[in-house]
Design a protein around this motif. Sequence first.
Motif, PDB file in Angstrom:
ATOM      1  N   PHE A 108       0.810  -1.217   0.000  1.00  0.00           N
ATOM      2  CA  PHE A 108       0.000   0.000   0.000  1.00  0.00           C
ATOM      3  C   PHE A 108       0.839   1.262   0.000  1.00  0.00           C
ATOM      4  O   PHE A 108       0.553   2.196  -0.732  1.00  0.00           O
ATOM      5  CB  PHE A 108      -0.955   0.000   1.200  1.00  0.00           C
ATOM      6  CG  PHE A 108      -2.083  -0.959   1.036  1.00  0.00           C
ATOM      7  CD1 PHE A 108      -3.252  -0.575   0.403  1.00  0.00           C
ATOM      8  CD2 PHE A 108      -1.977  -2.250   1.485  1.00  0.00           C
ATOM      9  CE1 PHE A 108      -4.285  -1.462   0.225  1.00  0.00           C
ATOM     10  CE2 PHE A 108      -3.000  -3.154   1.312  1.00  0.00           C
ATOM     11  CZ  PHE A 108      -4.164  -2.755   0.682  1.00  0.00           C
ATOM     12  N   LEU A 130       0.063   2.005  11.342  1.00  0.00           N
ATOM     13  CA  LEU A 130      -1.076   1.106  11.105  1.00  0.00           C
ATOM     14  C   LEU A 130      -1.171   0.074  12.215  1.00  0.00           C
ATOM     15  O   LEU A 130      -2.240  -0.155  12.787  1.00  0.00           O
ATOM     16  CB  LEU A 130      -0.908   0.393   9.767  1.00  0.00           C
ATOM     17  CG  LEU A 130      -1.871  -0.776   9.531  1.00  0.00           C
ATOM     18  CD1 LEU A 130      -3.009  -0.357   8.651  1.00  0.00           C
ATOM     19  CD2 LEU A 130      -1.188  -1.995   8.990  1.00  0.00           C
ATOM     20  N   ILE A 133      -2.115   1.647  15.687  1.00  0.00           N
ATOM     21  CA  ILE A 133      -3.514   2.046  15.802  1.00  0.00           C
ATOM     22  C   ILE A 133      -4.414   0.822  15.824  1.00  0.00           C
ATOM     23  O   ILE A 133      -5.400   0.763  16.567  1.00  0.00           O
ATOM     24  CB  ILE A 133      -3.886   2.987  14.634  1.00  0.00           C
ATOM     25  CG1 ILE A 133      -3.205   4.327  14.842  1.00  0.00           C
ATOM     26  CG2 ILE A 133      -5.375   3.171  14.540  1.00  0.00           C
ATOM     27  CD1 ILE A 133      -3.428   5.285  13.734  1.00  0.00           C
ATOM     28  N   SER A 134      -4.079  -0.192  15.009  1.00  0.00           N
ATOM     29  CA  SER A 134      -4.968  -1.342  14.904  1.00  0.00           C
ATOM     30  C   SER A 134      -4.820  -2.302  16.073  1.00  0.00           C
ATOM     31  O   SER A 134      -5.793  -2.881  16.519  1.00  0.00           O
ATOM     32  CB  SER A 134      -4.704  -2.103  13.605  1.00  0.00           C
ATOM     33  OG  SER A 134      -4.858  -1.257  12.518  1.00  0.00           O
ATOM     34  N   PHE A 135      -3.593  -2.526  16.518  1.00  0.00           N
ATOM     35  CA  PHE A 135      -3.369  -3.516  17.577  1.00  0.00           C
ATOM     36  C   PHE A 135      -2.584  -2.893  18.733  1.00  0.00           C
ATOM     37  O   PHE A 135      -1.414  -3.232  18.938  1.00  0.00           O
ATOM     38  CB  PHE A 135      -2.582  -4.710  17.013  1.00  0.00           C
ATOM     39  CG  PHE A 135      -3.170  -5.271  15.762  1.00  0.00           C
ATOM     40  CD1 PHE A 135      -4.304  -6.062  15.797  1.00  0.00           C
ATOM     41  CD2 PHE A 135      -2.596  -4.987  14.534  1.00  0.00           C
ATOM     42  CE1 PHE A 135      -4.850  -6.566  14.640  1.00  0.00           C
ATOM     43  CE2 PHE A 135      -3.143  -5.490  13.367  1.00  0.00           C
ATOM     44  CZ  PHE A 135      -4.264  -6.275  13.429  1.00  0.00           C
ATOM     45  N   PRO A 136      -3.203  -1.986  19.470  1.00  0.00           N
ATOM     46  CA  PRO A 136      -2.430  -1.287  20.509  1.00  0.00           C
ATOM     47  C   PRO A 136      -1.869  -2.223  21.578  1.00  0.00           C
ATOM     48  O   PRO A 136      -0.782  -1.968  22.082  1.00  0.00           O
ATOM     49  CB  PRO A 136      -3.440  -0.307  21.106  1.00  0.00           C
ATOM     50  CG  PRO A 136      -4.759  -0.722  20.623  1.00  0.00           C
ATOM     51  CD  PRO A 136      -4.575  -1.501  19.387  1.00  0.00           C
TER      52      PRO A 136
ATOM     53  N   PHE B 208      -8.767  -6.061  14.381  1.00  0.00           N
ATOM     54  CA  PHE B 208      -8.062  -5.232  13.415  1.00  0.00           C
ATOM     55  C   PHE B 208      -8.774  -3.880  13.371  1.00  0.00           C
ATOM     56  O   PHE B 208      -9.651  -3.636  12.565  1.00  0.00           O
ATOM     57  CB  PHE B 208      -8.086  -5.914  12.050  1.00  0.00           C
ATOM     58  CG  PHE B 208      -7.210  -5.242  11.035  1.00  0.00           C
ATOM     59  CD1 PHE B 208      -6.051  -4.591  11.412  1.00  0.00           C
ATOM     60  CD2 PHE B 208      -7.538  -5.261   9.695  1.00  0.00           C
ATOM     61  CE1 PHE B 208      -5.246  -3.978  10.487  1.00  0.00           C
ATOM     62  CE2 PHE B 208      -6.734  -4.650   8.760  1.00  0.00           C
ATOM     63  CZ  PHE B 208      -5.587  -4.004   9.154  1.00  0.00           C
ATOM     64  N   LEU B 209      -8.374  -3.003  14.321  1.00  0.00           N
ATOM     65  CA  LEU B 209      -9.132  -1.778  14.526  1.00  0.00           C
ATOM     66  C   LEU B 209      -9.158  -0.866  13.305  1.00  0.00           C
ATOM     67  O   LEU B 209     -10.111  -0.134  13.096  1.00  0.00           O
ATOM     68  CB  LEU B 209      -8.557  -1.002  15.712  1.00  0.00           C
ATOM     69  CG  LEU B 209      -8.921  -1.546  17.085  1.00  0.00           C
ATOM     70  CD1 LEU B 209      -8.314  -0.683  18.164  1.00  0.00           C
ATOM     71  CD2 LEU B 209     -10.428  -1.586  17.239  1.00  0.00           C
ATOM     72  N   LEU B 210      -8.098  -0.918  12.498  1.00  0.00           N
ATOM     73  CA  LEU B 210      -8.041   0.007  11.376  1.00  0.00           C
ATOM     74  C   LEU B 210      -9.256  -0.152  10.467  1.00  0.00           C
ATOM     75  O   LEU B 210      -9.802   0.830   9.969  1.00  0.00           O
ATOM     76  CB  LEU B 210      -6.772  -0.204  10.562  1.00  0.00           C
ATOM     77  CG  LEU B 210      -6.633   0.828   9.448  1.00  0.00           C
ATOM     78  CD1 LEU B 210      -5.938   2.061   9.945  1.00  0.00           C
ATOM     79  CD2 LEU B 210      -5.928   0.269   8.248  1.00  0.00           C
ATOM     80  N   ILE B 219      -9.287   2.828   2.403  1.00  0.00           N
ATOM     81  CA  ILE B 219      -8.416   1.850   1.742  1.00  0.00           C
ATOM     82  C   ILE B 219      -9.247   0.755   1.081  1.00  0.00           C
ATOM     83  O   ILE B 219      -9.046   0.406  -0.083  1.00  0.00           O
ATOM     84  CB  ILE B 219      -7.428   1.254   2.769  1.00  0.00           C
ATOM     85  CG1 ILE B 219      -6.465   2.349   3.248  1.00  0.00           C
ATOM     86  CG2 ILE B 219      -6.654   0.101   2.171  1.00  0.00           C
ATOM     87  CD1 ILE B 219      -5.587   1.932   4.400  1.00  0.00           C
ATOM     88  N   ILE B 223      -9.811  -0.372  -2.894  1.00  0.00           N
ATOM     89  CA  ILE B 223      -9.646  -1.725  -3.423  1.00  0.00           C
ATOM     90  C   ILE B 223     -10.885  -2.141  -4.219  1.00  0.00           C
ATOM     91  O   ILE B 223     -10.781  -2.717  -5.305  1.00  0.00           O
ATOM     92  CB  ILE B 223      -9.376  -2.712  -2.275  1.00  0.00           C
ATOM     93  CG1 ILE B 223      -8.053  -2.356  -1.593  1.00  0.00           C
ATOM     94  CG2 ILE B 223      -9.319  -4.132  -2.780  1.00  0.00           C
ATOM     95  CD1 ILE B 223      -7.769  -3.165  -0.361  1.00  0.00           C
TER      96      ILE B 223
END
Lengths: 349, 239
Positions: A108, A130, A133-136, B208-210, B219, B223
Amino acid sequence: MSFTNLSSPYQQIKRSTSQIMFIVILCLVPAIMLQSYFFGIGNLLQIILSVFTALVAEAAVLKLRNRPIINTLKDGSAILTAVLIAVSIPSLAPWWLVIIGALFAIIFVKQLFGGLGQNIFNPAMAAYVLLLISFPVPMTTWNPTNSLLPFPVDFIDQIKLVFTGVTTAGHTLDQLAINLDGLTLATPLNTVQNGLHAGYTLTEIAKSSRGINNSEFPISVINIAYLFGGCILLFKRLIHWHIPVAFLTSITLFSFISFVYDPEHISSPFFQLFTGATMIGAFFILSDPVTASTTPKGRFLYAILIAFFVVLIRNAGGYPDALAFAVLIGNMCVPLIDYYTKPPVYGSL
Amino acid sequence: MAHSNEKTTSDKQPDVQNKLNNDPKQSIYKELMWQGLWKNNPGVVQLLGLCPLLAVTNTATNALGLGIATTAVLVTSNTVISLLRHHIPATLRIPIFVMIIASLVTCVQLLMNAYTYEVYLSLGIFIPLIVTNCNIIGRAEAFASKNKITHSAFDGLMMGLGFSCVLMILGATREVLAQGTVFDGIQTLLGGWAAFLTVHIYHSETRFLLAALPPGAFIIMGIIIAIKNTIDEKIDTKR
């Protein structure tokens, strides 16, 4: 002393991208070795996983884009990105963490923008953000130094922790990260941040928490290793001196100002310089030639801007370390900085 | 047939207009369907209404709720505007469209407040914001104000369905990535009988918080658009 070469020899050896990347990776080696020494070889495992994933991802995207695969892989930029991701995440983090990070960085952040030289953001730092933020939780569960582990953890255990989450004896990473006093051992910056949020002052945190004292020393040593590697890069003229010098000076200055302003709640300049990602950032991340500013004046501005945000986010933000966020903000400003710091054409008025 | 039309028709509205005036009845509906669901899809081709599209698609249930609400507003607003098209002065058309749409949205909002209260709460501000969805005013301006009622209503329905499809795909993908479920909490929208629709794909301690956050929506949306364009390209090269 360095002078601009105006007299002979006019022909100089020009290093190829792969040579440069190889030397940069070599300069990272001392710090990686020290990290393994203090925290176990988990980080080597992460590096292997990360490099492998990055190479596969890069090859796959290049095939889709009908670009030469072998030649591009040989430039080593994907390997460097992968190594930087791997050293910035906790060394015993679960295996999928580093794989997601490497995939995101290569596919990406790098290839979708057009590959090496076209990306706006530093791939390693974007991937780090990334993941953070996603997996603190897994991203902030750092294991204590080897000497402090409550249970003996050997080589096999570390591999098992990364892949299955438990050691042979059945201990999880959370159990390992809690020392005998029942304190969670995070990075020093992390400990300080949590303590400050809980309403303690710095002296109280330093007194109460052994974690901060015990992991401060190894992390400072690792940072000195990064400084050493960075000095080699400077000496070899692989990176310009503007960015590291401006960055380290201004981070010292800004943190000194804030430290003097409130010494009980803001950590000292030494702490800021040697316990976070400051050194690896100064020499290996900010100096990335693709995403940094390209004019001499612009490089100063870029480094000062990032230093400002690092100190600001560390002291006022919610996340313990700020370098990745600051670098992304800096990357965003690069086109503007470059536009306004274009050096005048020689001879023009 | 839609396929034979596709080559000669560009995305531009005037071509659809000609088609509507010349072609026999059957193919008009097919053409409208093709335009709304695929070729001129409001979500992935026109990229209209991105604000709600990205903001509330964190679960498939929310996406479905917003999709239904938007479709309802699109169909009714297209119908009403087409009905009144001879009486709306051209210079004042935009304020009038907005007022019609706003009153319809208010109806939908009150209905959702009454019958699907939890979805109403989780969609929050994005239900009243349907008024500002450019997709709706776009259809009113470009289609409903120039065509007869049946065509306009059908166009609204197809555009709404196309939009809902994109919402659902996006919502389901994000929900799977973030929570490992699809249609979690669907009974709050459709009633207790729909509970069987909830699918638990995997269970994980770490989410997967994002994917649940707006950047993840951007994103994944990118896609989806890329996939759509690839399919179009494949179809083109085959021909």
